[in-house]
Design a protein around this motif. Structure first.
Motif: not given
Length: 319
Positions: A210, A236-237, A212, A290, A218, A215, A204, A151
């Motif tokens: 999430s 992030a969550q 994403d 992803g 992304v 990140e 997910y 990542s």
């Protein structure tokens, strides 16, 4: 037969044998070079004959350089994306598969059976646990320092790492240059999308959501379209009781479980981006995020469905 003739004949035979030996050497038999990575040093064979790609991203990196690995890992829960299967068809290639289940981890016993002479694992999430094991089977090419996981690795570094291992460095630079030019043209052709804030959220297997887009990989992918990703400090969550961090100009969504957990959530339904219809559910767009590779980046830049979806959402943003 005179002594002079015998000497000449022996010299001729020796030169022919020497030529055969030279050909073997040129084919890469025993020849190698070193590559540093986050876990150590790998002796990479000059002309690998049996390459194993342990992730779709590693496969994509090889494909965009004109190489199809002999063996690839494909996950039963997540079969290859369209850009990957299209490239395999175009190359008229059908590599052997190592199948895995819901986990992304590769079983070492399957790798032993595959008998690779080079393992591409820049996109593997399990190098901390498996690098030493896999290195006993074949040389492993994975992400370099200072990166600590896939990542963290930007797309250009990913491609250049694979390209160096395959002796395709010039080809990689051309791919990077051409893709940058294509992305710049995309932004020029779609000014209504450029500058809009965007988040990419994924549900997910297991539930929850999430964000994403916090990140780096992304976020850089969203920037390719001229979109502005959320701050990396955003959760992030995010909890289903507070989804405010997803309330951007455009919200890109992808679902792997029961979507009703999210779409019927009252907090989600009351987000302005949802009420205004500025959400985007486009599988290629979300799936490529992803693990952005130059193969899938080119695919989505060429995809009119991706373009139309982003344009439609951007058009609903209130000035």
């Amino acid at each position: 037969m005179t002594t002079a003739v015998l000497i000449a004949l022996v010299a001729l035979i020796a030169s022919l044998l020497g030529a055969c030996g030279s050909d073997d050497s040129d084919s890469g038999s025993g020849a190698s070079f070193t590559m540093e990575n986050a876990f150590g040093t790998t002796n990479v064979p000059v002309s690998p004959k049996r390459i194993l790609a342990v992730s779709e991203a590693d496969l994509n990196a090889a494909q965009v350089l004109g190489v199809t690995p002999s063996v690839v890992a494909e996950y039963k829960e997540f079969p290859f994306n369209t850009w990957t299967t299209d490239a395999l068809k175009e190359a008229d290639a059908d590599p052997e598969r190592i199948w895995t289940g819901t986990s992304y981890e590769i079983r070492t016993e399957d790798v032993v059976k595959a008998k690779p002479d080079l393992i591409l694992a820049v996109g593997s999430w399990y190098m901390d646990d498996t690098y030493k094991q896999l290195s006993k089977i074949a040389p492993v090419v994975t992400f370099p320092k200072p990166f600590t996981s896939p990542s963290d690795v930007d797309s250009a570094t990913f491609l250049r790492t694979v390209a160096k291992a395959l002796g395709k460095e010039d080809e990689a630079e051309k791919v990077i240059k051409d893709t940058d030019a294509k992305a710049a043209q995309w932004r020029e052709d779609n000014p209504s999308v450029v500058g809009k804030t965007a988040a990419l959220a994924v549900q997910y297997i297991g539930g929850g959501i999430s964000n994403d887009s916090v990140e780096p990989y992304v976020a850089n992918y969203l920037k390719m379209f001229g979109l502005v990703p959320p701050p990396s400090s955003d959760p992030a969550q995010p909890s289903l009781e507070d989804l405010s961090s997803l309330d951007r100009d455009i919200l890109i969504l992808n679902f792997y479980a029961d979507r009703k957990e999210i779409t019927e959530n009252t907090v989600f339904k009351n987000l302005a981006v949802v009420k205004d219809g500025r959400t985007v559910e486009n599988k290629p767009l979300a799936e490529a995020a992803g693990t952005p590779t130059y193969l899938n980046m080119n695919y989505v830049l060429d995809d009119t469905g991706v373009r139309d979806a982003l344009r439609a959402a951007a058009a609903k943003v209130k000035s």
